[in-house]
Enzyme design. Structure first.
Site, mmCIF file in Angstrom:
data_model
loop_
_atom_site.group_PDB
_atom_site.id
_atom_site.type_symbol
_atom_site.label_atom_id
_atom_site.label_comp_id
_atom_site.label_asym_id
_atom_site.label_seq_id
_atom_site.Cartn_x
_atom_site.Cartn_y
_atom_site.Cartn_z
ATOM 1 N N ASP A 166 -9.581 -0.579 6.421
ATOM 2 C CA ASP A 166 -10.931 -0.704 6.033
ATOM 3 C C ASP A 166 -11.163 -2.037 5.013
ATOM 4 O OD1 ASP A 166 -11.996 2.287 6.729
ATOM 5 O OD2 ASP A 166 -10.162 2.706 5.601
ATOM 6 N N GLY A 171 -2.999 -11.845 8.066
ATOM 7 C CA GLY A 171 -3.926 -12.535 9.305
ATOM 8 C C GLY A 171 -4.727 -13.639 8.945
ATOM 9 N N GLN A 201 0.999 -1.296 -0.132
ATOM 10 C CA GLN A 201 -0.152 0.081 -0.069
ATOM 11 C C GLN A 201 0.758 1.359 -0.178
ATOM 12 O OE1 GLN A 201 -2.211 -0.451 3.566
ATOM 13 N NE2 GLN A 201 -0.228 -1.141 4.581
ATOM 14 N N GLU A 247 0.676 -8.617 11.860
ATOM 15 C CA GLU A 247 0.685 -7.522 10.875
ATOM 16 C C GLU A 247 1.264 -7.526 9.616
ATOM 17 O OE1 GLU A 247 -0.571 -4.007 10.734
ATOM 18 O OE2 GLU A 247 0.447 -4.365 8.692
ATOM 19 N N ASP A 255 -7.636 -5.063 14.597
ATOM 20 C CA ASP A 255 -7.584 -3.878 14.420
ATOM 21 C C ASP A 255 -6.928 -3.527 13.011
ATOM 22 O OD1 ASP A 255 -6.521 -1.175 14.883
ATOM 23 O OD2 ASP A 255 -4.881 -1.488 15.667
ATOM 24 N N ASP A 307 0.294 0.462 13.776
ATOM 25 C CA ASP A 307 1.003 1.470 14.228
ATOM 26 C C ASP A 307 1.222 1.382 15.816
ATOM 27 O OD1 ASP A 307 -1.747 2.340 15.912
ATOM 28 O OD2 ASP A 307 -2.426 2.039 13.933
#
Ligand code: SPD
Length: 300
Positions: free
Chosen positions: A179, A159, A52, A127, A176, A107
């Protein structure tokens, strides 16, 4: 200089060689029709990982802000509500949350809140994008503080793959996620929720971020329909997050056994006496009270 720039691609170089960002704005559109605008004082990172685009920008009101794929994730001055509500709500309900798993959360803000619980024995964060963690360590040191805790293990993996191959059960799982577009899209589907259910202990709790009840009504409706087919108890709670669409953000509390309000552990809350910015015992209960339009959306 007569003409001031109005878009980032019009920013110009001053005689001193500095990029003049006098009039450069970050715009995030929700559903393409309305959104949030922030004046950018500095662009600190602008890069692309394997997965990304990643940006870190700075604004006077919010401080540094992390932007993934053009969507705001956290800000120096707007992260407590989201991270505290993701972590403390389940951890002040489960009576023995020894093993905690966080999927996403690069984060590390939620992870850091989890480490404030002394009855947690292990926290695993899975992550996908290592670059998000690295950039967060550089720009958001208070959010990534928890990484220093010896109970923490970080795994860089998808995940779904992690859950599919998991060999242990967790007491609390926290989704967590960004979108439901791009890399995280599959993690909002019923098949994944079922895998998460199977990975929880018999009295386990799942908490998942579940988008804006104002802007994302179709998505919210679908998420709750899926979750209710998997978990015996599913309750929505909300918080105030100005950098997220509509500033009203929702979470799904999904449980095999415990009720989010009736089973709140006041004894542990009083004993830990956490210094929080948003979460407290009253907010814990009040966050489960929903306005009528949300009840209609999720069929309550
Ligand atoms: N549109 C923004 C949605 C962000 C929800 N998750 C954020 C994850 C930050 N740890």
């Amino acid at each position: 200089m007569d003409k001031k720039p109005t878009r980032i691609d019009e920013a110009y170089i001053t005689e001193e060689g500095m990029t003049d960002l006098w009039n450069v704005w970050y715009n995030e559109l929700h559903n393409g029709q309305s959104g949030l605008t922030l004046k950018i004082d500095r662009i600190l990172e602008s890069t692309r990982s394997e997965f990304q685009r990643i940006e870190v920008i700075e604004n006077k009101d919010f401080g540094k802000l992390l932007v993934l794929y053009g969507s705001l994730m956290v800000a120096d001055n707007d992260n407590n509500a989201y991270n505290e509500m993701l972590a403390h709500v389940p951890l002040f309900v489960h009576p023995a949350p020894k093993n905690v798993l966080i999927i996403g959360g690069g984060d590390c803000g939620a992870l850091t809140e989890v480490t404030r619980h002394d009855d947690v024995e292990s926290v695993t964060m899975c992550e996908l994008d290592k670059m998000v963690v690295d950039i967060s360590k550089k720009h958001f040191p208070s959010l990534t503080e928890g990484l220093k805790d010896p109970r923490v293990k970080v795994v860089f993996q998808d995940g779904q793959d992690f859950i599919t191959n998991a060999t242990q059960k967790y007491d609390v799982i926290i989704l967590d996620l960004s979108d439901p577009v791009g890399p995280a899209a599959d993690l909002f589907q019923k098949a994944f929720h079922q895998q998460v259910y199977d990975c929880l202990a018999d009295d386990g709790i799942l908490v998942a971020q579940s988008e804006s009840p104002f802007y994302n009504q179709r998505t919210v409706k679908a998420i709750y329909k899926n979750l209710r087919q998997v978990f015996p108890l599913v309750k929505m709670y909300t918080c105030f997050m100005p950098i997220y669409p509509s500033a009203l953000w929702s979470f799904a509390f999904c449980s095999k056994k415990y009720h989010p309000v009736q089973d709140f552990r006041a004894d542990k809350y009083n004993r830990l006496n956490l210094d929080t910015q948003y979460y407290n015992n009253e907010v814990h209960g009040a966050s489960f009270l929903l306005p009528q339009f949300i009840k209609k959306t999720i069929g309550e």
